[in-house]
Design a protein around this motif. Structure first.
Motif, short mmCIF file in Angstrom:
data_model
loop_
_atom_site.label_atom_id
_atom_site.label_comp_id
_atom_site.label_asym_id
_atom_site.label_seq_id
_atom_site.Cartn_x
_atom_site.Cartn_y
_atom_site.Cartn_z
N ALA A 79 59.67 67.89 61.94
CA ALA A 79 60.51 66.69 62.07
C ALA A 79 59.75 65.52 62.70
O ALA A 79 60.17 64.92 63.67
N ILE A 80 58.58 65.25 62.12
CA ILE A 80 57.76 64.12 62.58
C ILE A 80 57.31 63.34 61.35
O ILE A 80 57.32 63.84 60.23
N ASN A 81 56.89 62.10 61.60
CA ASN A 81 56.28 61.32 60.53
C ASN A 81 54.80 61.66 60.47
O ASN A 81 54.13 61.73 61.49
N ILE A 82 54.33 61.87 59.25
CA ILE A 82 52.95 62.25 59.06
C ILE A 82 52.00 61.16 59.60
O ILE A 82 52.30 59.99 59.53
N CYS A 83 50.90 61.58 60.16
CA CYS A 83 49.94 60.66 60.76
C CYS A 83 48.56 60.98 60.20
O CYS A 83 48.13 62.13 60.20
N LYS A 84 47.87 59.94 59.68
CA LYS A 84 46.49 60.11 59.22
C LYS A 84 45.57 59.98 60.43
O LYS A 84 45.79 59.14 61.30
N ASN A 85 44.54 60.80 60.46
CA ASN A 85 43.49 60.73 61.48
C ASN A 85 42.18 60.52 60.74
O ASN A 85 41.72 61.42 60.03
N LEU A 86 41.59 59.34 60.88
CA LEU A 86 40.38 58.99 60.14
C LEU A 86 39.22 58.76 61.11
O LEU A 86 39.36 58.04 62.09
N PHE A 87 38.09 59.37 60.80
CA PHE A 87 36.89 59.21 61.62
C PHE A 87 35.98 58.23 60.91
O PHE A 87 35.51 58.48 59.80
N LEU A 88 35.72 57.10 61.56
CA LEU A 88 35.02 55.98 60.94
C LEU A 88 33.79 55.58 61.73
O LEU A 88 33.66 55.95 62.90
N CYS A 89 32.93 54.79 61.10
CA CYS A 89 31.77 54.25 61.79
C CYS A 89 31.40 52.90 61.21
O CYS A 89 31.82 52.54 60.11
N ASN A 90 30.57 52.15 61.96
CA ASN A 90 30.04 50.90 61.43
C ASN A 90 28.89 51.23 60.49
O ASN A 90 28.46 52.39 60.37
N SER A 91 28.36 50.21 59.81
CA SER A 91 27.32 50.46 58.80
C SER A 91 26.03 50.99 59.41
O SER A 91 25.27 51.69 58.74
N GLN A 92 25.77 50.68 60.67
CA GLN A 92 24.55 51.17 61.32
C GLN A 92 24.71 52.58 61.90
O GLN A 92 23.76 53.16 62.41
N LYS A 93 25.95 53.09 61.88
CA LYS A 93 26.27 54.40 62.44
C LYS A 93 25.95 54.45 63.94
O LYS A 93 25.46 55.45 64.47
N PHE B 32 33.76 55.79 56.27
CA PHE B 32 34.01 57.11 56.83
C PHE B 32 32.69 57.64 57.39
O PHE B 32 31.66 57.56 56.74
N ALA B 33 32.76 58.15 58.60
CA ALA B 33 31.55 58.66 59.24
C ALA B 33 31.15 60.00 58.63
O ALA B 33 32.01 60.81 58.29
N PRO B 34 29.86 60.24 58.51
CA PRO B 34 29.39 61.53 57.99
C PRO B 34 29.84 62.69 58.89
O PRO B 34 29.99 62.54 60.10
N ALA B 35 30.02 63.84 58.26
CA ALA B 35 30.53 65.02 58.95
C ALA B 35 29.69 65.42 60.16
O ALA B 35 30.23 65.88 61.17
N GLU B 36 28.38 65.21 60.10
CA GLU B 36 27.54 65.64 61.23
C GLU B 36 27.87 64.87 62.50
O GLU B 36 27.79 65.41 63.60
N TYR B 37 28.29 63.61 62.38
CA TYR B 37 28.69 62.83 63.56
C TYR B 37 30.04 63.30 64.09
O TYR B 37 30.27 63.30 65.29
N MET B 38 30.91 63.69 63.19
CA MET B 38 32.21 64.22 63.58
C MET B 38 32.02 65.50 64.41
O MET B 38 32.65 65.67 65.45
#
Length: 184
Positions: free
Chosen positions: A60-74, A104-110
């Motif tokens: 009984a909640i509203n779905i929430c997106k969780n996005l892992f992002l980075c700038n172009s220089q990482k 989107f940040a690469p998986a290794e940074y996550m």
């Protein structure tokens, strides 16, 4: 309902440690330490936001997106929480946080910063960001909700938590703050 398995039992306690990853157990340790109540559902892997819809209906909640992002220089990393029904527009967010060319940040940074893998992105992963390399961005609509849902750093369980427990207890304890954003 989807074709993946959801345990219909809603738990209010931590799972036994058997078969659970350490990073998930650390989440329950944190919630217990801060005396934060939660509701937990166990389920098959939920690799996409669409796969979470049935879980969110049960919780009984509203779905929430969780996005892992980075700038172009990482060199700058961001965790964005936003309503699941909103489209993510990088330029719109980039203007608000003065960081053009987000991606989107690469998986290794996550894994390096949050100790999580793609599909398991969670605000609770910030407990593993001891060097505060990741900035938390939260859409104002998420902050207006009484509850939100997230994974306990693994996408085979989902938690329902009070938003105020996140803002008033968890984030101060793990030394992170929120930058509120307004996404259309």
């Amino acid at each position: 309902m989807s074709d993946f398995y959801i345990d219909p039992v809603m738990y209010t306690t931590r799972p036994s440690g058997e078969g659970r990853l350490q990073k998930e157990i650390r989440v329950y340790d944190l919630l217990e330490k801060l005396q934060i109540p939660f509701i937990r559902l166990d389920h098959d892997v939920t690799p996409t936001i669409e796969a979470c819809h049935d879980i969110d209906k049960l919780l009984a909640i509203n779905i929430c997106k969780n996005l892992f992002l980075c700038n172009s220089q990482k060199t700058k990393f961001y965790l964005l929480l936003m309503p699941g029904d909103k489209k993510f527009k990088t330029a719109e967010l980039g203007r608000q946080i003065n960081s053009p060319r987000l991606s989107f940040a690469p998986a290794e940074y996550m894994e390096e910063h949050l100790d999580i893998t793609p599909g398991s992105v969670s605000v609770l992963g910030l407990m593993n960001d001891r060097n505060n390399r990741v900035e938390l961005l939260v859409d104002e609509d998420v902050l207006k909700e009484e509850y939100f849902g997230c994974h306990p750093c693994i996408n085979t369980s989902s938690l329902k938590l009070k938003t105020s427990d996140l803002t008033d207890k968890i984030l101060p304890f793990i030394h992170h703050t929120i930058t509120a954003v307004k996404l259309q």
